[in-house]
Design a protein around this motif. Structure first.
Motif, PDB file in Angstrom:
ATOM      1  N   LEU A 168       0.808  -1.219   0.000  1.00 48.43           N
ATOM      2  CA  LEU A 168       0.000   0.000   0.000  1.00 48.43           C
ATOM      3  C   LEU A 168       0.842   1.270   0.000  1.00 48.43           C
ATOM      4  N   TYR A 169       2.127   1.166   0.389  1.00 50.65           N
ATOM      5  CA  TYR A 169       2.981   2.343   0.354  1.00 50.65           C
ATOM      6  C   TYR A 169       3.155   2.864  -1.071  1.00 50.65           C
ATOM      7  N   SER A 170       3.093   1.969  -2.045  1.00 52.86           N
ATOM      8  CA  SER A 170       3.268   2.374  -3.443  1.00 52.86           C
ATOM      9  C   SER A 170       1.977   2.292  -4.240  1.00 52.86           C
ATOM     10  N   ASP A 171       0.941   1.683  -3.670  1.00 50.87           N
ATOM     11  CA  ASP A 171      -0.329   1.496  -4.381  1.00 50.87           C
ATOM     12  C   ASP A 171      -1.349   2.507  -3.869  1.00 50.87           C
ATOM     13  N   ARG A 172      -1.453   3.648  -4.566  1.00 53.19           N
ATOM     14  CA  ARG A 172      -2.365   4.682  -4.107  1.00 53.19           C
ATOM     15  C   ARG A 172      -3.812   4.231  -4.206  1.00 53.19           C
ATOM     16  N   ASP A 173      -4.159   3.535  -5.287  1.00 56.67           N
ATOM     17  CA  ASP A 173      -5.538   3.072  -5.436  1.00 56.67           C
ATOM     18  C   ASP A 173      -5.913   2.107  -4.322  1.00 56.67           C
ATOM     19  N   GLY A 174      -4.975   1.209  -4.003  1.00 55.84           N
ATOM     20  CA  GLY A 174      -5.229   0.277  -2.908  1.00 55.84           C
ATOM     21  C   GLY A 174      -5.380   0.995  -1.588  1.00 55.84           C
ATOM     22  N   ALA A 175      -4.582   2.026  -1.377  1.00 56.65           N
ATOM     23  CA  ALA A 175      -4.677   2.808  -0.143  1.00 56.65           C
ATOM     24  C   ALA A 175      -6.025   3.520  -0.056  1.00 56.65           C
ATOM     25  N   GLU A 176      -6.514   4.017  -1.175  1.00 54.91           N
ATOM     26  CA  GLU A 176      -7.818   4.682  -1.183  1.00 54.91           C
ATOM     27  C   GLU A 176      -8.934   3.703  -0.859  1.00 54.91           C
ATOM     28  N   ARG A 177      -8.872   2.506  -1.473  1.00 52.83           N
ATOM     29  CA  ARG A 177      -9.897   1.504  -1.189  1.00 52.83           C
ATOM     30  C   ARG A 177      -9.873   1.123   0.287  1.00 52.83           C
ATOM     31  N   ALA A 178      -8.668   0.885   0.809  1.00 48.02           N
ATOM     32  CA  ALA A 178      -8.539   0.548   2.216  1.00 48.02           C
ATOM     33  C   ALA A 178      -8.995   1.708   3.098  1.00 48.02           C
ATOM     34  N   GLY A 179      -8.720   2.939   2.655  1.00 47.76           N
ATOM     35  CA  GLY A 179      -9.140   4.113   3.416  1.00 47.76           C
ATOM     36  C   GLY A 179     -10.643   4.220   3.526  1.00 47.76           C
ATOM     37  N   ASN A 237     -10.846   3.582  17.905  1.00 45.97           N
ATOM     38  CA  ASN A 237      -9.630   4.374  18.076  1.00 45.97           C
ATOM     39  C   ASN A 237      -8.459   3.739  17.323  1.00 45.97           C
ATOM     40  N   GLN A 238      -8.287   2.427  17.474  1.00 48.12           N
ATOM     41  CA  GLN A 238      -7.217   1.723  16.759  1.00 48.12           C
ATOM     42  C   GLN A 238      -7.371   1.877  15.247  1.00 48.12           C
ATOM     43  N   THR A 239      -8.602   1.714  14.776  1.00 52.56           N
ATOM     44  CA  THR A 239      -8.860   1.780  13.336  1.00 52.56           C
ATOM     45  C   THR A 239      -8.558   3.162  12.775  1.00 52.56           C
ATOM     46  N   MET A 240      -9.028   4.202  13.460  1.00 50.39           N
ATOM     47  CA  MET A 240      -8.855   5.556  12.941  1.00 50.39           C
ATOM     48  C   MET A 240      -7.389   5.999  12.971  1.00 50.39           C
ATOM     49  N   ARG A 241      -6.670   5.635  14.012  1.00 49.10           N
ATOM     50  CA  ARG A 241      -5.250   6.004  14.073  1.00 49.10           C
ATOM     51  C   ARG A 241      -4.459   5.296  12.981  1.00 49.10           C
ATOM     52  N   CYS A 242      -4.754   4.019  12.774  1.00 46.52           N
ATOM     53  CA  CYS A 242      -4.094   3.269  11.699  1.00 46.52           C
ATOM     54  C   CYS A 242      -4.428   3.877  10.342  1.00 46.52           C
ATOM     55  N   LEU A 243      -5.686   4.267  10.172  1.00 49.62           N
ATOM     56  CA  LEU A 243      -6.147   4.859   8.914  1.00 49.62           C
ATOM     57  C   LEU A 243      -5.434   6.181   8.631  1.00 49.62           C
ATOM     58  N   VAL A 244      -5.368   7.062   9.633  1.00 50.59           N
ATOM     59  CA  VAL A 244      -4.739   8.370   9.453  1.00 50.59           C
ATOM     60  C   VAL A 244      -3.265   8.214   9.102  1.00 50.59           C
ATOM     61  N   GLU A 245      -2.567   7.342   9.815  1.00 50.71           N
ATOM     62  CA  GLU A 245      -1.139   7.135   9.558  1.00 50.71           C
ATOM     63  C   GLU A 245      -0.897   6.537   8.178  1.00 50.71           C
ATOM     64  N   GLY A 246      -1.748   5.591   7.765  1.00 50.84           N
ATOM     65  CA  GLY A 246      -1.581   4.964   6.450  1.00 50.84           C
ATOM     66  C   GLY A 246      -1.845   5.928   5.308  1.00 50.84           C
ATOM     67  N   LEU A 247      -2.891   6.748   5.439  1.00 48.11           N
ATOM     68  CA  LEU A 247      -3.239   7.684   4.367  1.00 48.11           C
ATOM     69  C   LEU A 247      -2.233   8.822   4.250  1.00 48.11           C
ATOM     70  N   ALA A 248      -1.541   9.149   5.344  1.00 53.98           N
ATOM     71  CA  ALA A 248      -0.567  10.248   5.321  1.00 53.98           C
ATOM     72  C   ALA A 248       0.580   9.974   4.356  1.00 53.98           C
ATOM     73  N   LYS A 249       0.766   8.722   3.988  1.00 52.33           N
ATOM     74  CA  LYS A 249       1.864   8.363   3.085  1.00 52.33           C
ATOM     75  C   LYS A 249       1.506   8.637   1.622  1.00 52.33           C
ATOM     76  N   HIS A 250       0.250   8.994   1.352  1.00 49.21           N
ATOM     77  CA  HIS A 250      -0.198   9.320  -0.014  1.00 49.21           C
ATOM     78  C   HIS A 250      -0.835  10.706   0.049  1.00 49.21           C
ATOM     79  N   ASP A 251      -0.038  11.744  -0.056  1.00 49.34           N
ATOM     80  CA  ASP A 251      -0.488  13.112   0.186  1.00 49.34           C
ATOM     81  C   ASP A 251      -1.064  13.737  -1.078  1.00 49.34           C
ATOM     82  N   VAL A 252      -2.219  13.204  -1.526  1.00 50.11           N
ATOM     83  CA  VAL A 252      -2.929  13.768  -2.670  1.00 50.11           C
ATOM     84  C   VAL A 252      -4.363  14.053  -2.233  1.00 50.11           C
TER      85      VAL A 252
END
Length: 732
Positions: free
Chosen positions: A267-278, A298-313
């Motif tokens: 997911l670090y390189s797959d923006r589409d996958g990150a969006e779907r997961a988001g 709380n666990q889900t939202m923190r994981c979500l925010v940190e994961g999405l921050a790697k795709h800054d679009v």
């Protein structure tokens, strides 16, 4: 953008509800590809924030109705351009309506049949094979197989010796059938089918038999459950049953799967996958909040925010912003105000980034954030801030965001109550109830929430039979609707207990039975140390205090001791979590003071009342009417404890200082009565007569509501929100 052919994406946007058939016809009146595109953009960017038009537009560009690989490549480039373009004055951009220009050259558009335009709706993007068909969707001859959609789609069989653990709720089905609730019955049956599909996918996951590209949290069955926000309450009983009977926590398994997905290297390189997961993570966190699973949310939202921050679009920023707003709401619910402030600051930073994109400001539905801010300030006793943010939410909310409109109206009603703008608060709550029924039907969580908001208003200001009847209705619907431990059920029983108390209906123990029912349900839903339980402790202490007044001496002492224990616990939690300025803390101390008075602990009672007065005098955020109310409490205390000499100056100060602005307030009336009684006890008949005349004058200027609110008013057809808001702001 000029090479965009609207025929490639219109069907997808119509199926997702972004465009209507009427709008498609308008777009297709263009005489050329360019003219159609201009018509299309003119319609699209004028969509409100309630429509996820940008996200749906991006999805449509990813899956255009064409097999031409070059066209698909150009659309991918267009997505990259839109996501990464930042304009210095994006917020000031305005697009004028398109008018056809003369002399536009003709461009032959690609002919697409109506059959292609009616392509089936697929929420998760599925890669196509060389023939252009989505992989795995061809239905096999074996009809017992189930289609599972993830990154790919595949038909699978249940594992050998597999048997569902979920029993059919026969009693519930029979109850709904006998009650002729056909729509609810069908909804329950569909829920059972969906949860069993998810259960099967979990079984396949545990046996390592899930198809390629399918994760436990990333498949169509889970998405159907999570994305139907109006049905989350229907699934709660099944998740509870599996956990209690079979020690199977499917929600925790979902969160673990999501964490694994979001932290995968892919997911670090797959923006589409990150969006779907988001999108899945956002829906999952909202679902978990709705069923009060705060730790998992709380666990889900923190994981979500940190994961999405790697795709800054832009697309991931929007998801990140929504997650941060939800995190802010959750921390407010848990009374973690420092954590809430950090989430708010992070949401503000991401929101500013979004506003730098073209149309970025129009994509942010900030009213949800404004509501959360208003609720946070209201809980802490910061009256003016709560009121200001509630007003901002009313003005900002998109009229087509149906659930959010109702949430905003309820939030604003409570803020206006705290600001002592009672007629406006009544108008707001009437709108909330009528819109909830009109938009969602009687048997919906939104309608129950609106009824509870009306109960809060009625218990504070009207205190009449309609409040009791409304609370009874909320109880009946919530018991039928949720048929499991759910926070709205607890709140409905609590509202009925309070309504019976304020209307002095003590002929039997019904008020106390509903109070205990609310307490028990809340204990099942919330963790044992959750601060929200203090609200139910407060109600229990309130009911016990009244029960003591109706009991013999032996029972009276027992009830007062119990009430003292619960009230002291509520005061400790409210003051420790909400702060000394919170209306909850002030009300709890007042209640404890009343209990101490009945137990002849007068010094302890006086100390609590004096604490409230000292706190309010130092505060710049407590409303002036709230300060008068606190002083009136002290005056009435002196009056009831036969200290008229001390009561008179305090009550005179209250009466001379209050400005009710045409609204009858029972505590002001009580202050007049206490003052007149105190003056008579001091043989000051002349002054007593003066204040008796002042009371009559006050009641003429601030009369009791002459007519009760009826169900006809609560259920009247609402006018369009924009029209109502315009009239409301004029009357305000």
């Amino acid at each position: 953008m000029q090479e965009l052919k609207v025929e490639h994406i219109l069907a997808s946007l119509i199926q997702k509800g972004v465009l209507s058939e009427e709008e498609r016809n308008k777009i297709c009146t263009g005489k050329s590809t360019t003219e159609k595109t201009r018509h299309f953009l003119d319609v699209l960017v004028r969509k409100g924030r309630d429509v996820n038009w940008y996200g749906s537009f991006r999805e449509a560009l990813k899956e255009p109705v064409t097999h031409n690989s070059e066209v698909k490549k150009k659309y991918r480039m267009l997505i990259e351009f839109l996501d990464n373009t930042i304009l210095p004055d994006a917020n000031k951009m305005r697009m004028n309506p398109y008018n056809a220009l003369p002399g536009i050259h003709k461009i032959h558009s690609l002919e697409i049949s109506e059959k292609n335009l009616s392509d089936s709706k697929v929420r998760f993007s599925l890669p196509e094979n060389e023939e252009g068909n989505r992989r795995g969707e061809t239905k096999p001859k074996d009809s017992k197989q189930m289609l599972i959609k993830g990154y790919y789609a595949k038909w699978v069989l249940a594992p050998e010796n597999y048997a569902t653990l979920i029993d059919e709720p026969e009693e519930l089905f029979a109850l709904l059938e006998n009650a002729n609730e056909e729509s609810l019955l069908q909804q329950e049956k569909q829920t059972l089918q969906q949860i069993r599909r998810f259960e099967l996918i979990y079984a396949l996951s545990k046996r390592k038999k899930l198809p390629e590209g399918v994760e436990l949290c990333m498949n169509s069955a889970v998405e159907e459950i999570l994305c139907d926000q109006n049905a989350s309450h229907l699934y709660v009983k099944y998740f509870h049953m599996l956990k209690e009977k079979h020690n199977l926590d499917l929600l925790a398994e979902l969160v673990d799967s999501f964490y694994t997905t979001m932290t995968s290297v892919v997911l670090y390189s797959d923006r589409d996958g990150a969006e779907r997961a988001g999108r899945v993570g956002l829906a999952l966190s909202e679902f978990l909040l709705d069923v009060s699973c705060f730790d998992l949310a709380n666990q889900t939202m923190r994981c979500l925010v940190e994961g999405l921050a790697k795709h800054d679009v832009l697309s991931t920023q929007l998801l990140q912003w929504k997650a941060l707003v939800k995190l802010f709401e959750m921390h407010n619910m848990n009374l973690d105000f420092l954590e809430a402030e950090a989430a708010h600051k992070a949401a503000t930073i991401v929101g500013e980034k979004i506003k730098q994109h073209p149309f970025g400001a129009s994509l942010l539905e900030e009213s949800s954030l404004f509501c959360a801010l208003s609720s946070s300030f209201r809980e802490q006793g910061k009256t003016s801030s709560a009121y200001s943010w509630a007003l901002a939410a009313l003005k900002n909310v998109g009229s087509d965001c149906k659930s959010l409109v109702i949430e905003t109206l309820c939030c604003a009603s409570e803020a206006f109550c705290l600001h002592f703008e009672v007629p406006q608060a009544e108008d707001l709550v009437l709108q909330a109830v009528s819109r909830a029924r009109d938009e969602f039907s009687t048997y919906s969580p939104q309608y129950v929430k609106a009824l509870l908001c009306y109960c809060h208003y009625s218990n504070e200001y009207r205190q009449d039979a309609q409040g009791v009847e409304t609370a009874r209705t909320a109880v009946e619907i919530s018991d039928l609707l949720f048929n499991a431990s759910h926070m709205l059920r607890a709140l409905a029983h609590q509202a009925l207990a309070r309504a019976l108390v304020v209307t002095q209906q003590f002929t039997d123990d019904e008020y106390f039975d509903h109070c205990l029912k609310a307490w028990h349900i809340a204990m099942e839903v919330l963790p044992g140390d959750h601060p929200r339980l203090a609200s139910f402790q407060f109600t229990l202490a309130q009911c016990l205090q009244w029960r003591s007044s109706l009991s013999n001496d032996k029972a009276k002492e027992k009830h007062l001791l119990w009430a003292e224990t619960e009230a002291e616990a509520a005061v400790a939690t409210f003051s420790g979590k909400w702060g000394s300025l919170s209306p909850k803390t002030i009300a709890a101390k007042h209640l404890l003071a009343q209990i101490y008075t009945k137990m002849d602990k007068l010094p302890a009672a006086l100390a609590l009342i004096q604490e409230n007065i000292n706190t309010s005098q130092k505060s710049l955020t407590i409303h002036v009417m709230q300060k008068h109310l606190i002083k009136a409490t002290l005056g009435n205390f002196y009056c009831s404890s036969e200290q008229p000499r001390d009561a008179i100056p305090i009550l005179c100060e209250v009466i001379e200082g209050v400005d009710c602005r045409g609204t009858y307030l029972s505590w002001v009336h009580l202050s007049y009565d206490s003052l007149i009684s105190s003056l008579k006890s001091m043989d000051e008949s002349e002054r007593a007569n003066i204040y008796q005349n002042k009371l009559m004058d006050w009641m003429m200027r601030n009369p009791k509501p002459s007519a009760a609110i009826t169900w006809y008013q609560l259920h009247s057809s609402p006018v369009p929100y924009s029209e109502w808001l315009k009239n409301f702001m004029k009357r305000k």
